[in-house]
Write a protein that holds these residues in place. Structure first.
Motif, PDB file in Angstrom:
ATOM      1  N   GLY A 301       9.643   1.037  -6.506  1.00 20.45           N
ATOM      2  CA  GLY A 301       9.373  -0.383  -6.336  1.00 20.45           C
ATOM      3  C   GLY A 301       9.474  -0.884  -4.906  1.00 20.45           C
ATOM      4  O   GLY A 301       9.271  -2.078  -4.661  1.00 20.45           O
ATOM      5  N   GLU A 302       9.736  -0.012  -3.954  1.00 14.90           N
ATOM      6  CA  GLU A 302       9.883  -0.412  -2.547  1.00 14.90           C
ATOM      7  C   GLU A 302       8.584  -0.167  -1.788  1.00 14.90           C
ATOM      8  O   GLU A 302       7.882   0.821  -2.026  1.00 14.90           O
ATOM      9  N   PHE A 455      -7.234  -8.921  -1.846  1.00 14.75           N
ATOM     10  CA  PHE A 455      -7.166  -8.358  -3.198  1.00 14.75           C
ATOM     11  C   PHE A 455      -6.445  -7.013  -3.178  1.00 14.75           C
ATOM     12  O   PHE A 455      -5.563  -6.754  -4.018  1.00 14.75           O
ATOM     13  N   LEU A 456      -6.813  -6.138  -2.243  1.00 11.61           N
ATOM     14  CA  LEU A 456      -6.218  -4.808  -2.188  1.00 11.61           C
ATOM     15  C   LEU A 456      -4.719  -4.885  -1.918  1.00 11.61           C
ATOM     16  O   LEU A 456      -3.923  -4.172  -2.544  1.00 11.61           O
ATOM     17  N   LEU A 457      -4.321  -5.746  -0.973  1.00  9.65           N
ATOM     18  CA  LEU A 457      -2.893  -5.881  -0.674  1.00  9.65           C
ATOM     19  C   LEU A 457      -2.153  -6.501  -1.854  1.00  9.65           C
ATOM     20  O   LEU A 457      -1.001  -6.140  -2.134  1.00  9.65           O
ATOM     21  N   GLY A 458      -2.800  -7.421  -2.563  1.00  9.20           N
ATOM     22  CA  GLY A 458      -2.190  -7.967  -3.771  1.00  9.20           C
ATOM     23  C   GLY A 458      -1.995  -6.902  -4.830  1.00  9.20           C
ATOM     24  O   GLY A 458      -0.993  -6.891  -5.561  1.00  9.20           O
ATOM     25  N   LYS A 459      -2.955  -5.996  -4.942  1.00  9.19           N
ATOM     26  CA  LYS A 459      -2.846  -4.900  -5.908  1.00  9.19           C
ATOM     27  C   LYS A 459      -1.680  -3.976  -5.545  1.00  9.19           C
ATOM     28  O   LYS A 459      -0.970  -3.482  -6.439  1.00  9.19           O
ATOM     29  N   VAL A 460      -1.460  -3.766  -4.249  1.00  4.36           N
ATOM     30  CA  VAL A 460      -0.329  -2.940  -3.811  1.00  4.36           C
ATOM     31  C   VAL A 460       0.988  -3.585  -4.254  1.00  4.36           C
ATOM     32  O   VAL A 460       1.892  -2.908  -4.776  1.00  4.36           O
ATOM     33  N   GLU A 461       1.108  -4.893  -4.071  1.00  4.17           N
ATOM     34  CA  GLU A 461       2.316  -5.590  -4.523  1.00  4.17           C
ATOM     35  C   GLU A 461       2.500  -5.464  -6.033  1.00  4.17           C
ATOM     36  O   GLU A 461       3.609  -5.258  -6.538  1.00  4.17           O
ATOM     37  N   GLU A 462       1.403  -5.596  -6.754  1.00  4.31           N
ATOM     38  CA  GLU A 462       1.460  -5.502  -8.217  1.00  4.31           C
ATOM     39  C   GLU A 462       1.942  -4.126  -8.643  1.00  4.31           C
ATOM     40  O   GLU A 462       2.780  -3.994  -9.562  1.00  4.31           O
ATOM     41  N   VAL A 463       1.437  -3.087  -7.984  1.00  4.31           N
ATOM     42  CA  VAL A 463       1.836  -1.716  -8.311  1.00  4.31           C
ATOM     43  C   VAL A 463       3.318  -1.508  -8.018  1.00  4.31           C
ATOM     44  O   VAL A 463       4.047  -0.867  -8.789  1.00  4.31           O
ATOM     45  N   ALA A 464       3.783  -2.063  -6.888  1.00  2.00           N
ATOM     46  CA  ALA A 464       5.197  -1.926  -6.542  1.00  2.00           C
ATOM     47  C   ALA A 464       6.084  -2.635  -7.561  1.00  2.00           C
ATOM     48  O   ALA A 464       7.157  -2.134  -7.933  1.00  2.00           O
ATOM     49  N   GLU A 465       5.644  -3.787  -8.033  1.00  2.00           N
ATOM     50  CA  GLU A 465       6.424  -4.522  -9.029  1.00  2.00           C
ATOM     51  C   GLU A 465       6.575  -3.729 -10.327  1.00  2.00           C
ATOM     52  O   GLU A 465       7.529  -3.911 -11.082  1.00  2.00           O
ATOM     53  N   GLN A 466       5.633  -2.818 -10.563  1.00  2.00           N
ATOM     54  CA  GLN A 466       5.688  -1.987 -11.769  1.00  2.00           C
ATOM     55  C   GLN A 466       6.537  -0.722 -11.562  1.00  2.00           C
ATOM     56  O   GLN A 466       6.644   0.106 -12.463  1.00  2.00           O
ATOM     57  N   GLY A 467       7.110  -0.576 -10.341  1.00  2.00           N
ATOM     58  CA  GLY A 467       8.045   0.517 -10.102  1.00  2.00           C
ATOM     59  C   GLY A 467       7.549   1.638  -9.225  1.00  2.00           C
ATOM     60  O   GLY A 467       8.289   2.601  -8.959  1.00  2.00           O
ATOM     61  N   THR A 468       6.313   1.568  -8.757  1.00  2.00           N
ATOM     62  CA  THR A 468       5.802   2.610  -7.869  1.00  2.00           C
ATOM     63  C   THR A 468       6.327   2.387  -6.448  1.00  2.00           C
ATOM     64  O   THR A 468       6.323   1.264  -5.944  1.00  2.00           O
ATOM     65  N   GLY A 469       6.781   3.464  -5.818  1.00  2.31           N
ATOM     66  CA  GLY A 469       7.151   3.391  -4.417  1.00  2.31           C
ATOM     67  C   GLY A 469       5.901   3.471  -3.565  1.00  2.31           C
ATOM     68  O   GLY A 469       4.946   4.185  -3.906  1.00  2.31           O
ATOM     69  N   VAL A 470       5.858   2.736  -2.459  1.00  5.58           N
ATOM     70  CA  VAL A 470       4.644   2.648  -1.649  1.00  5.58           C
ATOM     71  C   VAL A 470       4.972   2.920  -0.186  1.00  5.58           C
ATOM     72  O   VAL A 470       5.977   2.410   0.344  1.00  5.58           O
ATOM     73  N   VAL A 471       4.127   3.704   0.462  1.00  2.00           N
ATOM     74  CA  VAL A 471       4.172   3.899   1.912  1.00  2.00           C
ATOM     75  C   VAL A 471       2.844   3.425   2.481  1.00  2.00           C
ATOM     76  O   VAL A 471       1.775   3.868   2.028  1.00  2.00           O
ATOM     77  N   ILE A 472       2.891   2.518   3.453  1.00  2.23           N
ATOM     78  CA  ILE A 472       1.679   2.041   4.139  1.00  2.23           C
ATOM     79  C   ILE A 472       1.779   2.451   5.595  1.00  2.23           C
ATOM     80  O   ILE A 472       2.653   1.973   6.328  1.00  2.23           O
ATOM     81  N   ALA A 473       0.901   3.366   6.026  1.00  2.00           N
ATOM     82  CA  ALA A 473       0.850   3.788   7.423  1.00  2.00           C
ATOM     83  C   ALA A 473      -0.286   3.036   8.100  1.00  2.00           C
ATOM     84  O   ALA A 473      -1.455   3.228   7.756  1.00  2.00           O
ATOM     85  N   SER A 474       0.045   2.162   9.040  1.00  4.91           N
ATOM     86  CA  SER A 474      -0.987   1.309   9.633  1.00  4.91           C
ATOM     87  C   SER A 474      -0.483   0.711  10.934  1.00  4.91           C
ATOM     88  O   SER A 474       0.718   0.610  11.172  1.00  4.91           O
ATOM     89  N   ASP A 475      -1.445   0.300  11.765  1.00  5.30           N
ATOM     90  CA  ASP A 475      -1.090  -0.508  12.937  1.00  5.30           C
ATOM     91  C   ASP A 475      -1.611  -1.930  12.783  1.00  5.30           C
ATOM     92  O   ASP A 475      -1.522  -2.732  13.706  1.00  5.30           O
ATOM     93  N   GLU A 476      -2.161  -2.229  11.602  1.00  4.46           N
ATOM     94  CA  GLU A 476      -2.650  -3.568  11.322  1.00  4.46           C
ATOM     95  C   GLU A 476      -1.524  -4.414  10.731  1.00  4.46           C
ATOM     96  O   GLU A 476      -0.974  -4.087   9.683  1.00  4.46           O
ATOM     97  N   LEU A 477      -1.177  -5.501  11.411  1.00  7.22           N
ATOM     98  CA  LEU A 477      -0.047  -6.315  10.968  1.00  7.22           C
ATOM     99  C   LEU A 477      -0.270  -6.882   9.574  1.00  7.22           C
ATOM    100  O   LEU A 477       0.680  -7.036   8.804  1.00  7.22           O
TER     101      LEU A 477
END
Length: 518
Positions: A301-302, A455-477
């Motif tokens: 979820g992180e 939409f895509l970033l919202g989907k990432v939040e939704e997935v995290a809320e369901q318990g998936t851990g997420v890593v985002i590698a980016s230089d875009e703020l």
């Protein structure tokens, strides 16, 4: 703050005095690619004998300006001048080479040829029989390298040269055409500390001989070490030009960062509890000079950001986690399992999902349908005994199309027929198809429109809320705003951990290796 397009003031740094007409200038340059504005009434003025830095975050317009300054493309509006004279016609490549050359981060040296052949490619001396006079060619090459103090054997295959030697050979080749204005594009990205010092010594020596440099780098501390003047681009526009000695680092970072882009703020999702299970455990990950001794954990979820500029190692670490690369040392544990290093299937089987940085080359097969692309990682769920049920495949694809709001007449449409935003949604659908415990995304919103990005970033939040851990590698703020914490990488190491609630300037400074408190 200077208006965009203004000429820079004379530098006051340690370099030679600047006088006379500009070596190169670009005034009121506008360049569009369809609806994308790459440069918007931007400009730069480079004076003789200086090393002039051009800085800006990804998408600022630096690469487009370089392509225009080197005659690879024409601006839609504006003018380029060298020594006060209009730039040559684009077709007159010899005239361009006599005025400007660019040493790119990716070498243009041909490894199968010798150093001498590379230096005088397509300019061979011929004897009376109209055959190449190899002796004269090698003598000319040796004299050229001696003139510019490049200690390389002209008989050596170029493949045997170090990165540093290839750069020096490319600079000498550029000077052999008569150019005295050299653009260095991220020249230190693949060099170690000692090689960087030698490169800077060579730049200073060439400056004293009348060579002028435009220096492009993500490493701001290098700007203060080697450059006399700095120009900042942001959002396709010229922001300021100042003598380096007169510009505090905090002001330089502020000029690069600007204001927030105005995307919707994250929904206020709470970070996971401290006792949430660990879904990614990275320990001592090392790969040559690319990254060293990288260690971190991600809990269920992180959302954890791997932030960093070009060459920081963030992308390579993320690719190692999902098996696109194998580290020289260290371990990666996904949901309690240690997948075979360098194996994407093993990482997926352990519970990882992945959105690569380049959807066109790594994310999908253009001619294949949405259904085939989206279900590529779950073939075992599409049938039995090695046979695929088209009905089952299309049912799952329809479900994904609805879940990701992919605009398409049906799952049978080839992915190449979709817009960029919808293509990225297909890549996201495939990453989520196997219900991953860990989702790894590299620059997940690159090249998509604002609505698709939200939409895509919202989907990432939704997935995290369901318990998936997420890593985002980016230089875009914008990609990083929803993270619970950022791990900032610089020159292959994690140099800072920044909790949520950060200021843009704080993150940009850390990514560029700048200590604002120094």
């Amino acid at each position: 703050m200077a208006a965009h397009g203004d000429a820079p003031a004379a530098a006051t740094g340690a370099g030679p005095a600047r006088s006379g007409r500009p070596v190169a200038e670009a005034a009121h340059i506008t360049k569009r690619y369809g609806e994308t504005v790459a440069l918007d009434d931007a400009g730069i003025t480079i004076m003789p004998g200086e090393t002039h830095a051009l800085v800006g975050r990804n998408g600022a317009g630096k690469s487009t300006l370089v392509s225009i300054l080197t005659g690879l493309q024409a601006p839609d509006r504006g003018e380029v001048r060298f020594g006060g004279e209009p730039a040559p016609r684009l077709a007159d490549r010899d005239a361009w080479r006599a005025r400007v050359a660019c040493v790119y981060q990716k070498s243009t040296i041909i490894p199968e040829l010798t150093v001498a052949e590379n230096l005088y490619l397509h300019r061979h001396d011929l004897n009376r029989a109209r055959l190449i006079n190899w002796g004269r060619l090698r003598r000319k090459a040796a004299e050229l390298l001696e003139t510019w103090s490049v200690d390389v054997d002209v008989r050596s295959p170029a493949a045997d040269l170090s990165v540093e030697q290839r750069q020096f050979v490319e600079i000498a080749r550029a000077l052999s055409f008569g150019a005295r204005f050299i653009i260095l594009d991220e020249p230190t990205a693949q060099l170690d500390g000692a090689a960087i010092n030698r490169l800077f010594d060579r730049i200073r020596s060439l400056q004293e001989q009348g060579v002028t440099f435009l220096f492009i780098s993500h490493h701001l501390q290098e700007i203060y070490e080697i450059c006399d003047t700095v120009t900042v681009f942001r959002d396709a526009r010229h922001i300021l030009t100042r003598p380096v000695a007169e510009l505090p680092r905090a002001d330089l970072v502020a000029a690069m960062a600007g204001e927030a882009t105005g995307l919707q703020e994250p929904s206020g999702r709470k970070p996971p509890a401290a006792e949430a299970p660990v879904v990614l455990d990275v320990r001592g990950l090392t790969s040559g000079d690319t990254y060293r001794d990288v260690a971190f954990q991600v809990r269920s979820g992180e959302i954890v950001g791997l932030a960093g500029a070009g060459g920081s190692g963030k992308t390579e670490v993320a690719e190692t986690v999902v098996g696109l690369r194998a580290a020289d040392a260290g371990t990666v544990e996904v949901a309690g399992r240690r997948p075979k290093p360098g194996s994407v299937p093993a990482a997926l089987a352990a519970g990882a999902g992945f959105v690569p940085r380049d959807r066109h080359h790594q994310g999908f097969v253009p001619m294949m349908s949405i259904a085939d692309n989206a279900t590529m990682t779950i073939q075992d769920r599409l049938g039995s005994a090695g046979f695929i049920s088209n009905r089952r495949r299309d049912e799952l694809a329809e479900e994904m199309i609805g879940n990701l709001a992919i605009k398409t007449p049906g799952p049978e449409l080839p992915v190449m027929g979709l817009s960029g935003g919808n293509q990225q949604k297909v890549v996201m659908a495939r990453a989520l198809a196997n219900d991953p415990k860990l989702l790894v995304l590299i620059t997940p919103t690159a090249g998509v429109d604002v609505k698709s990005k939200e939409f895509l970033l919202g989907k990432v939040e939704e997935v995290a809320e369901q318990g998936t851990g997420v890593v985002i590698a980016s230089d875009e703020l914008d990609d990083l705003r929803l993270c619970d914490r950022l791990l900032v990488m610089f020159q292959g190491r994690i140099v800072a951990e920044i909790p949520a609630g950060w200021h843009d300037h704080e993150v940009v400074a850390a990514m560029e290796g700048v200590n604002l408190n120094a």
